[in-house]
Design a protein around this motif. Structure first.
Motif, mmCIF file in Angstrom:
data_model
loop_
_atom_site.group_PDB
_atom_site.id
_atom_site.type_symbol
_atom_site.label_atom_id
_atom_site.label_comp_id
_atom_site.label_asym_id
_atom_site.label_seq_id
_atom_site.Cartn_x
_atom_site.Cartn_y
_atom_site.Cartn_z
ATOM 1 N N ARG A 91 0.830 -1.210 0.000
ATOM 2 C CA ARG A 91 0.000 0.000 0.000
ATOM 3 C C ARG A 91 0.860 1.253 0.000
ATOM 4 O O ARG A 91 0.538 2.249 -0.644
ATOM 5 C CB ARG A 91 -0.936 0.003 1.210
ATOM 6 C CG ARG A 91 -2.267 -0.626 0.865
ATOM 7 C CD ARG A 91 -3.178 -0.789 2.046
ATOM 8 N NE ARG A 91 -3.298 0.393 2.897
ATOM 9 C CZ ARG A 91 -3.840 0.368 4.116
ATOM 10 N NH1 ARG A 91 -4.280 -0.766 4.612
ATOM 11 N NH2 ARG A 91 -3.931 1.461 4.825
ATOM 12 N N PHE A 92 1.975 1.208 0.747
ATOM 13 C CA PHE A 92 2.890 2.351 0.801
ATOM 14 C C PHE A 92 3.427 2.664 -0.591
ATOM 15 O O PHE A 92 3.390 3.809 -1.037
ATOM 16 C CB PHE A 92 4.043 2.074 1.766
ATOM 17 C CG PHE A 92 5.164 3.082 1.662
ATOM 18 C CD1 PHE A 92 5.007 4.360 2.162
ATOM 19 C CD2 PHE A 92 6.359 2.746 1.049
ATOM 20 C CE1 PHE A 92 6.028 5.304 2.056
ATOM 21 C CE2 PHE A 92 7.386 3.675 0.936
ATOM 22 C CZ PHE A 92 7.220 4.953 1.441
ATOM 23 N N TYR A 93 3.913 1.641 -1.306
ATOM 24 C CA TYR A 93 4.471 1.873 -2.637
ATOM 25 C C TYR A 93 3.401 2.331 -3.623
ATOM 26 O O TYR A 93 3.664 3.140 -4.507
ATOM 27 C CB TYR A 93 5.217 0.633 -3.145
ATOM 28 C CG TYR A 93 6.555 0.495 -2.462
ATOM 29 C CD1 TYR A 93 7.518 1.492 -2.593
ATOM 30 C CD2 TYR A 93 6.847 -0.601 -1.656
ATOM 31 C CE1 TYR A 93 8.733 1.397 -1.941
ATOM 32 C CE2 TYR A 93 8.065 -0.712 -1.006
ATOM 33 C CZ TYR A 93 9.004 0.294 -1.155
ATOM 34 O OH TYR A 93 10.197 0.206 -0.505
ATOM 35 N N TYR A 94 2.186 1.818 -3.435
ATOM 36 C CA TYR A 94 1.077 2.253 -4.283
ATOM 37 C C TYR A 94 0.801 3.736 -4.054
ATOM 38 O O TYR A 94 0.713 4.520 -5.004
ATOM 39 C CB TYR A 94 -0.171 1.407 -3.970
ATOM 40 C CG TYR A 94 -1.391 1.856 -4.719
ATOM 41 C CD1 TYR A 94 -1.572 1.523 -6.060
ATOM 42 C CD2 TYR A 94 -2.359 2.629 -4.087
ATOM 43 C CE1 TYR A 94 -2.686 1.962 -6.753
ATOM 44 C CE2 TYR A 94 -3.476 3.073 -4.771
ATOM 45 C CZ TYR A 94 -3.645 2.732 -6.104
ATOM 46 O OH TYR A 94 -4.742 3.170 -6.783
ATOM 47 N N ASP A 95 0.686 4.142 -2.767
ATOM 48 C CA ASP A 95 0.412 5.540 -2.436
ATOM 49 C C ASP A 95 1.564 6.449 -2.862
ATOM 50 O O ASP A 95 1.346 7.561 -3.328
ATOM 51 C CB ASP A 95 0.155 5.701 -0.933
ATOM 52 C CG ASP A 95 -1.221 5.189 -0.544
ATOM 53 O OD1 ASP A 95 -2.044 4.955 -1.448
ATOM 54 O OD2 ASP A 95 -1.467 5.030 0.663
ATOM 55 N N LEU A 96 2.789 5.955 -2.681
ATOM 56 C CA LEU A 96 3.960 6.732 -3.069
ATOM 57 C C LEU A 96 3.960 6.974 -4.579
ATOM 58 O O LEU A 96 4.205 8.092 -5.038
ATOM 59 C CB LEU A 96 5.239 5.997 -2.658
ATOM 60 C CG LEU A 96 6.557 6.716 -2.936
ATOM 61 C CD1 LEU A 96 6.661 7.992 -2.100
ATOM 62 C CD2 LEU A 96 7.738 5.807 -2.636
ATOM 63 N N LYS A 151 1.371 7.039 -6.509
ATOM 64 C CA LYS A 151 0.291 7.977 -6.799
ATOM 65 C C LYS A 151 0.740 9.410 -6.508
ATOM 66 O O LYS A 151 0.541 10.320 -7.308
ATOM 67 C CB LYS A 151 -0.924 7.633 -5.934
ATOM 68 C CG LYS A 151 -2.219 7.598 -6.719
ATOM 69 C CD LYS A 151 -3.361 7.008 -5.938
ATOM 70 C CE LYS A 151 -3.890 7.961 -4.888
ATOM 71 N NZ LYS A 151 -5.107 7.483 -4.213
ATOM 72 N N LEU A 152 1.383 9.581 -5.351
ATOM 73 C CA LEU A 152 1.882 10.899 -4.953
ATOM 74 C C LEU A 152 2.874 11.433 -5.974
ATOM 75 O O LEU A 152 2.806 12.587 -6.394
ATOM 76 C CB LEU A 152 2.558 10.783 -3.577
ATOM 77 C CG LEU A 152 3.219 12.032 -2.994
ATOM 78 C CD1 LEU A 152 2.153 13.048 -2.599
ATOM 79 C CD2 LEU A 152 4.064 11.682 -1.791
ATOM 80 N N CYS A 175 7.749 14.870 -2.877
ATOM 81 C CA CYS A 175 7.372 13.463 -3.032
ATOM 82 C C CYS A 175 8.582 12.521 -2.999
ATOM 83 O O CYS A 175 8.417 11.301 -3.002
ATOM 84 C CB CYS A 175 6.591 13.267 -4.323
ATOM 85 S SG CYS A 175 7.625 13.456 -5.780
#
Ligand SMILES: [Zn+2]
Length: 100
Positions: free
Chosen positions: A21-26, A28-29, A61
């Motif tokens: 989830r962290f890499y997904y959100d990162l 996206k950011l 980011c």
């Protein structure tokens, strides 16, 4: 399987899910970021040698926006410039201290 192993297992799985989830959100950011606050940077090893190329890092980011292959002589110049800036900051700080 012992209770401690089960616990370790359980939390390792949770950790993996969080990491995904962290890499997904990162991602996206970094996709949505306009990279407006960037700085050229250079990493130096503990022995003082230069690590890789110069790179432009976004402070919002964390993305590397650009890299530049620069000869060591150019990096040396940058470091000298940095050194002299730090020295002049130091001496102006000292002058301020003695003035008070
Ligand atoms: Zn950015």
């Amino acid at each position: 399987m012992s209770t401690i192993d089960e616990l370790v297992n359980k939390y390792q799985k949770k950790q993996q899910r969080l990491q995904i989830r962290f890499y997904y959100d990162l991602g996206k950011l970094q996709n949505e970021c306009k990279h407006e606050k960037t700085r050229w940077m250079q990493e130096i090893r503990a022995n003082g040698s230069f690590k890789e190329n110069l790179y432009k890092r976004c402070f919002v980011c964390g993305a590397t926006v650009e890299t530049l292959e620069a000869p060591n002589s150019f990096k040396e110049q940058l470091l000298n410039k940095f050194d002299s800036e730090v020295e002049s900051k130091k001496s102006s700080d000292n002058a301020e201290k003695t003035a008070h």
